[in-house]
Design a protein around this motif. Structure first.
Motif, PDB file in Angstrom:
ATOM      1  N   GLY A  66       0.728  -1.165  -0.017  1.00  0.00           N
ATOM      2  CA  GLY A  66       0.000  -0.135   0.104  1.00  0.00           C
ATOM      3  C   GLY A  66       0.840   1.508   0.048  1.00  0.00           C
ATOM      4  O   GLY A  66       0.455   2.307  -0.702  1.00  0.00           O
ATOM      5  N   SER A  67       1.918   1.136   0.669  1.00  0.00           N
ATOM      6  CA  SER A  67       2.631   2.489   0.892  1.00  0.00           C
ATOM      7  C   SER A  67       3.538   2.651  -0.539  1.00  0.00           C
ATOM      8  O   SER A  67       3.784   3.798  -0.924  1.00  0.00           O
ATOM      9  CB  SER A  67       3.599   2.279   1.948  1.00  0.00           C
ATOM     10  N   ILE A  68       3.708   1.708  -1.276  1.00  0.00           N
ATOM     11  CA  ILE A  68       4.495   1.742  -2.427  1.00  0.00           C
ATOM     12  C   ILE A  68       3.502   2.327  -3.605  1.00  0.00           C
ATOM     13  O   ILE A  68       3.630   3.278  -4.231  1.00  0.00           O
ATOM     14  CB  ILE A  68       4.878   0.477  -2.791  1.00  0.00           C
ATOM     15  N   LEU A  69       2.386   1.874  -3.485  1.00  0.00           N
ATOM     16  CA  LEU A  69       1.156   2.471  -4.449  1.00  0.00           C
ATOM     17  C   LEU A  69       0.958   3.838  -3.953  1.00  0.00           C
ATOM     18  O   LEU A  69       0.738   4.803  -5.088  1.00  0.00           O
ATOM     19  CB  LEU A  69      -0.030   1.499  -4.239  1.00  0.00           C
ATOM     20  N   ILE A  70       0.909   4.262  -2.829  1.00  0.00           N
ATOM     21  CA  ILE A  70       0.501   5.505  -2.506  1.00  0.00           C
ATOM     22  C   ILE A  70       2.008   6.365  -2.967  1.00  0.00           C
ATOM     23  O   ILE A  70       1.716   7.711  -3.586  1.00  0.00           O
ATOM     24  CB  ILE A  70       0.342   5.850  -0.921  1.00  0.00           C
TER      25      ILE A  70
END
Length: 107
Positions: A66-70
């Motif tokens: 999720g943090s990479i996608l954000i």
């Protein structure tokens, strides 16, 4: 003595930067607007580099968390906004420089 929460500290710096930026930009004389726009374009080009780095982020194991996608999404949005800012800055600079050109007299 209790320490200040880092989030509150960063928010205070952000609010102060807004006020300082407002007063610095609005107190610039008209003769300095063109160089100011050129500096703004240079700053936006640095933002583009950071946005591209954020867009290219990946986790060590290659998983899309999720943090990479954000990070990828925020980087893409930042790159788009900075590109619009650079393009608009060049248009404004070109128009302001055209104001200083001597006009040809029609014969």
């Amino acid at each position: 003595m209790e320490a200040v929460d880092p989030t509150v500290f960063r928010l205070a710096i952000f609010v102060l930067a807004i006020f300082v930026g407002y007063y610095v930009v609005w107190s610039v004389t008209p003769a300095l607007h063109t160089p100011l726009m050129a500096v703004t374009n240079a700053i936006s080009s640095v933002i583009i580099v950071g946005a591209l780095l954020a867009t290219a982020a990946h986790s060590p194991d290659g998983a899309l968390t999720g943090s990479i996608l954000i990070s990828k999404g925020a980087g893409a949005i930042a790159a788009a906004f900075a590109a619009v800012n650079i393009f608009g800055g060049f248009l404004v600079t070109q128009r302001m420089l055209a104001m200083y050109k001597k006009k040809d007299k029609a014969k």
